[in-house]
Motif scaffolding. Structure first.
Motif, PDB file in Angstrom:
ATOM      1  N   LEU A 129     -16.778  -8.713   0.220  1.00 30.67           N
ATOM      2  CA  LEU A 129     -16.481  -9.366   1.416  1.00 30.67           C
ATOM      3  C   LEU A 129     -16.440  -8.382   2.639  1.00 30.67           C
ATOM      4  CD1 LEU A 129     -13.055 -11.228   0.131  1.00 30.67           C
ATOM      5  CD2 LEU A 129     -15.309 -12.304   0.535  1.00 30.67           C
ATOM      6  N   SER A 130     -16.234  -7.155   2.263  1.00 25.12           N
ATOM      7  CA  SER A 130     -16.378  -6.246   3.265  1.00 25.12           C
ATOM      8  C   SER A 130     -16.430  -4.678   2.821  1.00 25.12           C
ATOM      9  CB  SER A 130     -15.001  -6.246   4.428  1.00 25.12           C
ATOM     10  OG  SER A 130     -15.068  -5.246   5.183  1.00 25.12           O
ATOM     11  N   ARG A 131     -17.551  -4.074   3.532  1.00 22.26           N
ATOM     12  CA  ARG A 131     -17.499  -2.852   3.043  1.00 22.26           C
ATOM     13  C   ARG A 131     -16.229  -1.755   3.174  1.00 22.26           C
ATOM     14  NH1 ARG A 131     -22.262  -2.583   5.015  1.00 22.26           N
ATOM     15  NH2 ARG A 131     -23.758  -2.750   3.345  1.00 22.26           N
ATOM     16  N   PHE A 132     -15.282  -2.366   4.103  1.00 25.87           N
ATOM     17  CA  PHE A 132     -13.834  -1.588   4.052  1.00 25.87           C
ATOM     18  C   PHE A 132     -12.906  -2.411   3.481  1.00 25.87           C
ATOM     19  CE2 PHE A 132     -17.111  -0.466   7.283  1.00 25.87           C
ATOM     20  CZ  PHE A 132     -16.991   0.780   7.212  1.00 25.87           C
ATOM     21  N   GLY A 133     -11.710  -1.525   3.276  1.00 25.68           N
ATOM     22  CA  GLY A 133     -10.610  -2.388   2.618  1.00 25.68           C
ATOM     23  C   GLY A 133      -9.189  -1.785   3.292  1.00 25.68           C
ATOM     24  N   SER A 134      -8.322  -1.927   2.368  1.00 23.63           N
ATOM     25  CA  SER A 134      -6.824  -1.625   2.654  1.00 23.63           C
ATOM     26  C   SER A 134      -6.676  -0.178   2.894  1.00 23.63           C
ATOM     27  CB  SER A 134      -5.827  -1.982   1.709  1.00 23.63           C
ATOM     28  OG  SER A 134      -6.282  -1.757   0.486  1.00 23.63           O
ATOM     29  N   THR A 135      -7.383   0.801   2.335  1.00 21.53           N
ATOM     30  CA  THR A 135      -7.328   2.115   2.557  1.00 21.53           C
ATOM     31  C   THR A 135      -8.646   2.758   2.690  1.00 21.53           C
ATOM     32  OG1 THR A 135      -7.778   2.789   0.383  1.00 21.53           O
ATOM     33  CG2 THR A 135      -5.382   2.551   1.017  1.00 21.53           C
ATOM     34  N   PRO A 136      -9.030   3.777   3.424  1.00 18.91           N
ATOM     35  CA  PRO A 136     -10.455   4.283   3.880  1.00 18.91           C
ATOM     36  C   PRO A 136     -11.400   4.357   2.577  1.00 18.91           C
ATOM     37  CG  PRO A 136      -9.017   5.695   4.876  1.00 18.91           C
ATOM     38  CD  PRO A 136      -8.051   4.690   3.918  1.00 18.91           C
ATOM     39  N   CYS A 137     -10.885   4.572   1.277  1.00 16.47           N
ATOM     40  CA  CYS A 137     -11.546   4.687   0.159  1.00 16.47           C
ATOM     41  C   CYS A 137     -12.196   3.539  -0.423  1.00 16.47           C
ATOM     42  CB  CYS A 137     -10.852   5.724  -0.622  1.00 16.47           C
ATOM     43  SG  CYS A 137      -9.398   5.091  -1.140  1.00 16.47           S
ATOM     44  N   LYS A 138     -11.666   2.364   0.055  1.00 18.09           N
ATOM     45  CA  LYS A 138     -11.974   1.310  -0.614  1.00 18.09           C
ATOM     46  C   LYS A 138     -12.808  -0.027  -0.191  1.00 18.09           C
ATOM     47  CE  LYS A 138      -7.704   1.068  -1.892  1.00 18.09           C
ATOM     48  NZ  LYS A 138      -6.307   0.435  -2.463  1.00 18.09           N
ATOM     49  N   SER A 139     -13.372  -0.773  -0.730  1.00 18.49           N
ATOM     50  CA  SER A 139     -14.087  -1.923  -0.165  1.00 18.49           C
ATOM     51  C   SER A 139     -13.501  -3.184  -0.723  1.00 18.49           C
ATOM     52  CB  SER A 139     -15.581  -2.008  -0.197  1.00 18.49           C
ATOM     53  OG  SER A 139     -16.164  -1.795  -1.734  1.00 18.49           O
TER      54      SER A 139
ATOM     55  N   GLY B  23      -5.840  -6.265  14.772  1.00 18.07           N
ATOM     56  CA  GLY B  23      -5.246  -7.554  15.014  1.00 18.07           C
ATOM     57  C   GLY B  23      -6.034  -8.534  15.757  1.00 18.07           C
ATOM     58  N   HIS B  24      -7.089  -8.199  16.289  1.00 18.94           N
ATOM     59  CA  HIS B  24      -7.702  -9.196  17.112  1.00 18.94           C
ATOM     60  C   HIS B  24      -9.333  -9.829  16.654  1.00 18.94           C
ATOM     61  CE1 HIS B  24      -4.881  -9.062  20.232  1.00 18.94           C
ATOM     62  NE2 HIS B  24      -4.760  -7.725  20.133  1.00 18.94           N
ATOM     63  N   ALA B  25      -9.781  -8.891  15.778  1.00 19.52           N
ATOM     64  CA  ALA B  25     -11.113  -9.160  15.010  1.00 19.52           C
ATOM     65  C   ALA B  25     -11.282 -10.621  14.888  1.00 19.52           C
ATOM     66  CB  ALA B  25     -11.241  -8.414  14.204  1.00 19.52           C
ATOM     67  N   PRO B  26     -12.589 -11.184  14.833  1.00 19.05           N
ATOM     68  CA  PRO B  26     -12.904 -12.535  14.464  1.00 19.05           C
ATOM     69  C   PRO B  26     -12.373 -12.964  13.062  1.00 19.05           C
ATOM     70  CG  PRO B  26     -14.853 -11.301  15.204  1.00 19.05           C
ATOM     71  CD  PRO B  26     -13.777 -10.310  15.096  1.00 19.05           C
ATOM     72  N   VAL B  27     -12.465 -12.099  12.167  1.00 19.18           N
ATOM     73  CA  VAL B  27     -11.985 -12.423  10.769  1.00 19.18           C
ATOM     74  C   VAL B  27     -11.381 -11.018  10.343  1.00 19.18           C
ATOM     75  CG1 VAL B  27     -13.661 -13.796  10.118  1.00 19.18           C
ATOM     76  CG2 VAL B  27     -14.185 -11.547   9.711  1.00 19.18           C
ATOM     77  N   ILE B  28     -10.414 -11.084   9.091  1.00 21.09           N
ATOM     78  CA  ILE B  28      -9.515 -10.135   8.717  1.00 21.09           C
ATOM     79  C   ILE B  28     -10.200  -9.084   7.993  1.00 21.09           C
ATOM     80  CG2 ILE B  28      -9.162 -11.355   6.530  1.00 21.09           C
ATOM     81  CD1 ILE B  28      -6.035 -10.021   7.001  1.00 21.09           C
ATOM     82  N   GLU B  29     -11.427  -9.486   7.328  1.00 17.28           N
ATOM     83  CA  GLU B  29     -12.238  -8.252   6.770  1.00 17.28           C
ATOM     84  C   GLU B  29     -12.705  -7.239   7.956  1.00 17.28           C
ATOM     85  OE1 GLU B  29     -12.744 -11.402   6.128  1.00 17.28           O
ATOM     86  OE2 GLU B  29     -11.935 -11.359   3.962  1.00 17.28           O
ATOM     87  N   GLU B  30     -13.055  -7.970   9.094  1.00 15.53           N
ATOM     88  CA  GLU B  30     -13.604  -7.070  10.251  1.00 15.53           C
ATOM     89  C   GLU B  30     -12.580  -6.508  10.965  1.00 15.53           C
ATOM     90  OE1 GLU B  30     -16.581  -6.490  10.067  1.00 15.53           O
ATOM     91  OE2 GLU B  30     -16.729  -5.514  11.973  1.00 15.53           O
ATOM     92  N   ASP B  31     -11.208  -6.841  10.768  1.00 18.92           N
ATOM     93  CA  ASP B  31     -10.269  -6.259  11.452  1.00 18.92           C
ATOM     94  C   ASP B  31      -9.887  -4.875  10.935  1.00 18.92           C
ATOM     95  OD1 ASP B  31      -7.437  -5.677  12.588  1.00 18.92           O
ATOM     96  OD2 ASP B  31      -7.643  -7.802  13.491  1.00 18.92           O
ATOM     97  N   LEU B  32     -10.001  -5.055   9.238  1.00 19.50           N
ATOM     98  CA  LEU B  32      -9.767  -3.644   8.527  1.00 19.50           C
ATOM     99  C   LEU B  32     -10.908  -2.925   8.684  1.00 19.50           C
ATOM    100  CD1 LEU B  32      -8.781  -5.586   5.399  1.00 19.50           C
ATOM    101  CD2 LEU B  32      -7.384  -3.964   6.635  1.00 19.50           C
ATOM    102  N   ALA B  33     -12.269  -3.244   8.961  1.00 23.26           N
ATOM    103  CA  ALA B  33     -13.425  -2.699   8.962  1.00 23.26           C
ATOM    104  C   ALA B  33     -13.444  -1.766  10.351  1.00 23.26           C
ATOM    105  CB  ALA B  33     -14.768  -3.452   8.891  1.00 23.26           C
TER     106      ALA B  33
END
Lengths: 156, 250
Positions: A129-139, B23-33
């Motif tokens: 879903l994303s190359r990034f996650g809840s901590t820097p080390c995870k996707s 808190g403003h990105a188009p989708v939550i995955e992108e917010d995290l990214a």
């Protein structure tokens, strides 16, 4: 004279503050424990430059070893930490905890998106879903078969 | 020290802009990214600022350098201090344009990747160590941002038009990425990565079906401390807490 063996055992029992299923030693964050003229010195390496857990980890180490006398924590950046240093036992624990451990060496990491198995249902159809996650080390991933999201400890 | 500051401040200010998306990105995955990338860049800036402080030898630490300098003492490129949107915040966008952020992110990530690769050979061991660590991170940033550039550029008519418009805004500021001189043995002149950067950028634009605007004669000089009108506002936000509570730490 510090009981180095006991200190080492104590250090080896310390969990990672963000992923408590594994220890700091299993993650390969602890580089060295040695005795200096001024007490104990622990050499740590940060996982990511901005990992907010780095300072917490240093505090945990200082607190855990306080009974062995004065403790200095040194941060060593080079050589840079790599997921290749996560021990076999650490990998197994991550998997059981629901975080898929790194599936390739750090060298292959960037272009290569692995085909992961869901850590919950073992289903083979999963997507990133994303190359990034809840901590820097995870996707962040999702299992298409059981519908559950899960995390992947990305190779670096 | 100036060379290290130019890199440190560019990471720091770029991170500040990325962090505005929290808190403003188009989708939550992108917010995290976006915030993850900001975090990596802040980490890199911290290491670089600490090193710059040590080189200076005046006892300034990372916090003093990050939060207590005046505008003219910052050495980041102007590209990264531009707001996240060219439009006014009152037009409903909230001052955030994902197209612009994404393009800038890709441009800076490719640039940092090339610079860090060269800095691996620095005669300054601390700088080389920071580069080795940071290189692994910016490769992820570059991959992530490039994927978005292609997806949006080669996307719908709307997404392509917005990417093309954002590119027109950013393009004149790219020149500065190749402006700062090097320091013998310590770090390459930025010019040394220009050819490779332009080649990679060209490939990315082709993949994204975006056309490059005409080259601009604009030569911004943020790396010399000459900033745009946006920098003061950015610093006001970024420095507020440290100015209000001097010496405050976590």
């Amino acid at each position: 004279m510090v009981n180095l063996e006991a200190a080492r055992a104590r250090l080896a029992s310390l969990p990672d503050p963000e992923i408590p299923a594994v220890t700091l030693v299993e993650l390969g964050i602890v580089r060295d424990l040695r005795e200096t003229g001024a007490g104990l010195e622990v050499v740590l390496t940060p996982t990511y430059s901005g990992c907010p857990a780095t300072e917490l980890i240093a505090d945990d180490v200082r607190a855990a070893l306080a009974e062995f006398g004065p403790v200095t924590v040194t941060l060593q950046r080079s050589p840079a930490w790599t997921t290749d240093w996560i021990s076999a036992e650490g990998r197994e624990k991550l998997q059981r905890y629901g975080i898929v451990p790194p599936q390739c060496s750090a060298e292959q990491a960037i272009r290569f998106v692995p085909q992961l198995r869901c850590p919950r249902c073992a289903g083979g159809r999963t997507e990133q879903l994303s190359r990034f996650g809840s901590t820097p080390c995870k996707s962040t991933w999702r299992c298409i078969e059981c519908g559950e999201p899960f995390e992947y400890f990305k190779s670096i | 020290m100036t060379y290290v500051l130019q890199l440190a401040d560019t990471c720091l200010i770029h991170a500040q802009r990325l962090g505005e998306w929290c808190g403003h990105a188009p989708v939550i995955e992108e917010d995290l990214a976006l915030t993850n990338m900001a975090l990596d860049l802040i980490g890199q800036a911290r290491a670089l600022l600490t090193h710059a402080g040590a080189l200076e030898g005046a006892g300034r630490d990372e916090d003093q350098l990050a939060f207590l300098r005046e505008e003219r003492d910052y050495r980041n490129v102007v590209l990264v201090e531009l707001p996240n949107s060219a439009a006014s915040p009152s037009d409903g966008s909230g001052g955030r344009d994902f197209a612009l952020t994404t393009l800038r992110n890709a441009a800076v990530a490719i640039w940092l990747e090339l610079l860090y690769e060269k800095l691996l050979d620095s005669t300054d061991p601390e700088l080389a160590a920071i580069a080795a660590k940071a290189l692994k991170e910016v490769r992820y940033h570059r991959q992530h941002a490039s994927d978005w550039v292609v997806r949006l550029g080669d996307g719908t008519a709307e997404s392509q038009a917005r990417m093309q418009a954002a590119l027109a805004v950013l393009w004149p500021y790219v020149n500065e990425l190749f402006a700062a001189p090097g320091v013998d043995g310590v770090g390459p002149a930025w010019k040394d990565v220009e050819a490779e950067w332009r080649a990679r950028w060209g490939t990315l634009m082709q993949e994204a079906t975006l056309s490059l605007p005409r080259d601009s004669a604009l030569r911004t000089q943020g790396h010399l401390g000459v900033h745009s009108e946006h920098m003061g506002h950015l610093l006001a936000t970024m420095q507020y807490l440290q100015r209000a509570y001097p010496g405050g730490v976590w």
